[in-house]
Motif scaffolding. Structure first.
Motif, mmCIF file in Angstrom:
data_model
loop_
_atom_site.group_PDB
_atom_site.id
_atom_site.type_symbol
_atom_site.label_atom_id
_atom_site.label_comp_id
_atom_site.label_asym_id
_atom_site.label_seq_id
_atom_site.Cartn_x
_atom_site.Cartn_y
_atom_site.Cartn_z
ATOM 1 N N GLY A 16 58.825 35.770 8.487
ATOM 2 C CA GLY A 16 59.624 35.387 7.331
ATOM 3 C C GLY A 16 58.862 35.615 6.034
ATOM 4 O O GLY A 16 57.632 35.659 6.028
ATOM 5 N N TYR A 17 59.599 35.760 4.927
ATOM 6 C CA TYR A 17 58.978 36.037 3.628
ATOM 7 C C TYR A 17 59.605 35.206 2.519
ATOM 8 O O TYR A 17 60.793 34.901 2.544
ATOM 9 N N PHE A 18 58.766 34.859 1.549
ATOM 10 C CA PHE A 18 59.199 34.204 0.322
ATOM 11 C C PHE A 18 59.042 35.175 -0.839
ATOM 12 O O PHE A 18 58.121 35.996 -0.850
ATOM 13 N N LEU A 19 59.926 35.066 -1.816
ATOM 14 C CA LEU A 19 59.769 35.741 -3.097
ATOM 15 C C LEU A 19 59.512 34.629 -4.092
ATOM 16 O O LEU A 19 60.436 33.894 -4.454
ATOM 17 N N ARG A 20 58.262 34.442 -4.421
ATOM 18 C CA ARG A 20 57.780 33.287 -5.168
ATOM 19 C C ARG A 20 58.151 32.016 -4.392
ATOM 20 O O ARG A 20 57.645 31.812 -3.319
ATOM 21 N N GLU A 21 59.010 31.160 -4.887
ATOM 22 C CA GLU A 21 59.378 29.922 -4.198
ATOM 23 C C GLU A 21 60.674 30.052 -3.398
ATOM 24 O O GLU A 21 61.075 29.136 -2.705
ATOM 25 N N ARG A 22 61.326 31.190 -3.482
ATOM 26 C CA ARG A 22 62.637 31.400 -2.865
ATOM 27 C C ARG A 22 62.511 32.140 -1.532
ATOM 28 O O ARG A 22 61.733 33.091 -1.423
ATOM 29 N N LEU A 23 63.292 31.701 -0.545
ATOM 30 C CA LEU A 23 63.263 32.354 0.759
ATOM 31 C C LEU A 23 63.899 33.732 0.653
ATOM 32 O O LEU A 23 65.051 33.873 0.250
ATOM 33 N N LEU A 24 63.135 34.741 0.994
ATOM 34 C CA LEU A 24 63.624 36.108 0.954
ATOM 35 C C LEU A 24 64.232 36.493 2.299
ATOM 36 O O LEU A 24 65.315 37.065 2.363
ATOM 37 N N ARG A 25 63.528 36.145 3.395
ATOM 38 C CA ARG A 25 64.019 36.421 4.738
ATOM 39 C C ARG A 25 63.509 35.331 5.677
ATOM 40 O O ARG A 25 62.314 35.068 5.723
ATOM 41 N N PRO A 26 64.421 34.686 6.429
ATOM 42 C CA PRO A 26 63.955 33.658 7.373
ATOM 43 C C PRO A 26 63.225 34.300 8.553
ATOM 44 O O PRO A 26 63.492 35.442 8.913
ATOM 45 N N ALA A 27 62.310 33.550 9.122
ATOM 46 C CA ALA A 27 61.598 34.017 10.308
ATOM 47 C C ALA A 27 62.515 33.862 11.520
ATOM 48 O O ALA A 27 63.197 32.856 11.661
ATOM 49 N N GLN A 28 62.545 34.863 12.366
ATOM 50 C CA GLN A 28 63.317 34.794 13.607
ATOM 51 C C GLN A 28 62.378 34.303 14.694
ATOM 52 O O GLN A 28 61.356 34.944 14.973
ATOM 53 N N VAL A 29 62.729 33.157 15.294
ATOM 54 C CA VAL A 29 61.783 32.467 16.162
ATOM 55 C C VAL A 29 62.397 32.048 17.496
ATOM 56 O O VAL A 29 63.616 32.004 17.645
ATOM 57 N N THR A 30 61.506 31.709 18.434
ATOM 58 C CA THR A 30 61.873 31.093 19.707
ATOM 59 C C THR A 30 61.447 29.635 19.627
ATOM 60 O O THR A 30 60.311 29.340 19.255
ATOM 61 N N VAL A 31 62.364 28.744 19.973
ATOM 62 C CA VAL A 31 62.124 27.306 19.836
ATOM 63 C C VAL A 31 62.071 26.675 21.224
ATOM 64 O O VAL A 31 62.851 27.016 22.108
ATOM 65 N N SER A 32 61.157 25.722 21.381
ATOM 66 C CA SER A 32 61.037 25.027 22.670
ATOM 67 C C SER A 32 62.066 23.904 22.751
ATOM 68 O O SER A 32 62.506 23.370 21.745
ATOM 69 N N ARG A 33 62.429 23.591 23.987
ATOM 70 C CA ARG A 33 63.286 22.442 24.223
ATOM 71 C C ARG A 33 62.769 21.712 25.455
ATOM 72 O O ARG A 33 61.994 22.256 26.239
ATOM 73 N N GLU A 34 63.216 20.503 25.621
ATOM 74 C CA GLU A 34 62.787 19.687 26.744
ATOM 75 C C GLU A 34 63.312 20.284 28.046
ATOM 76 O O GLU A 34 64.469 20.701 28.109
ATOM 77 N N PRO A 35 62.481 20.325 29.095
ATOM 78 C CA PRO A 35 62.977 20.834 30.381
ATOM 79 C C PRO A 35 64.139 19.989 30.900
ATOM 80 O O PRO A 35 64.185 18.786 30.692
ATOM 81 N N GLN A 36 65.086 20.636 31.553
ATOM 82 C CA GLN A 36 66.286 19.927 32.029
ATOM 83 C C GLN A 36 65.941 18.829 33.014
ATOM 84 O O GLN A 36 66.587 17.810 33.041
ATOM 85 N N GLU A 37 64.934 19.028 33.846
ATOM 86 C CA GLU A 37 64.533 18.007 34.805
ATOM 87 C C GLU A 37 64.202 16.717 34.090
ATOM 88 O O GLU A 37 64.618 15.647 34.482
ATOM 89 N N ALA A 38 63.445 16.814 32.995
ATOM 90 C CA ALA A 38 63.057 15.629 32.237
ATOM 91 C C ALA A 38 64.241 15.049 31.478
ATOM 92 O O ALA A 38 64.346 13.843 31.283
ATOM 93 N N ALA A 39 65.153 15.890 31.026
ATOM 94 C CA ALA A 39 66.312 15.428 30.267
ATOM 95 C C ALA A 39 67.289 14.645 31.164
ATOM 96 O O ALA A 39 67.967 13.740 30.696
ATOM 97 N N GLU A 40 67.371 15.016 32.440
ATOM 98 C CA GLU A 40 68.295 14.356 33.359
ATOM 99 C C GLU A 40 67.805 12.969 33.769
ATOM 100 O O GLU A 40 68.576 12.112 34.158
ATOM 101 N N GLU A 41 66.497 12.736 33.706
ATOM 102 C CA GLU A 41 65.938 11.447 34.135
ATOM 103 C C GLU A 41 66.156 10.364 33.147
ATOM 104 O O GLU A 41 66.513 10.190 32.184
#
Length: 87
Positions: free
Chosen positions: A62-87
């Motif tokens: 991702g990039y900023f142009l001074r204080e303004r977002l020029l392009r957001p970063a494209q990312v992979t986000v973690s989530r809780e494993p389903q096994e733990a979510a079901e408990e």
């Protein structure tokens, strides 16, 4: 081959240096919490090693142009494993 790689790397460095003079700067997202104002989630992956909503991979910087977002970063986000979510 090495001279071609060296030439491309030098060109990239010069381009980034020129962009910095005009106020364009990149930002690193790995390990940060997901922020929809700065990041675009491309994937969500179950991970027991990371806290939920933590960025574990960056597909596009991702990039900023001074204080303004020029392009957001494209990312992979973690989530809780389903096994733990079901408990």
């Amino acid at each position: 081959e090495e001279s071609i790689i060296e030439g491309v790397e030098m060109t990239l460095k010069q381009l980034l240096k020129s962009l910095e003079r005009f106020g364009v700067s990149g930002f690193n997202s790995l390990g940060e919490k997901f922020d929809p104002n700065r990041h675009e989630a491309m994937l969500q992956v179950e991970s027991a090693d990371h806290e939920p909503n933590t960025i574990i991979d960056e597909a596009q910087k991702g990039y900023f142009l001074r204080e303004r977002l020029l392009r957001p970063a494209q990312v992979t986000v973690s989530r809780e494993p389903q096994e733990a979510a079901e408990e």
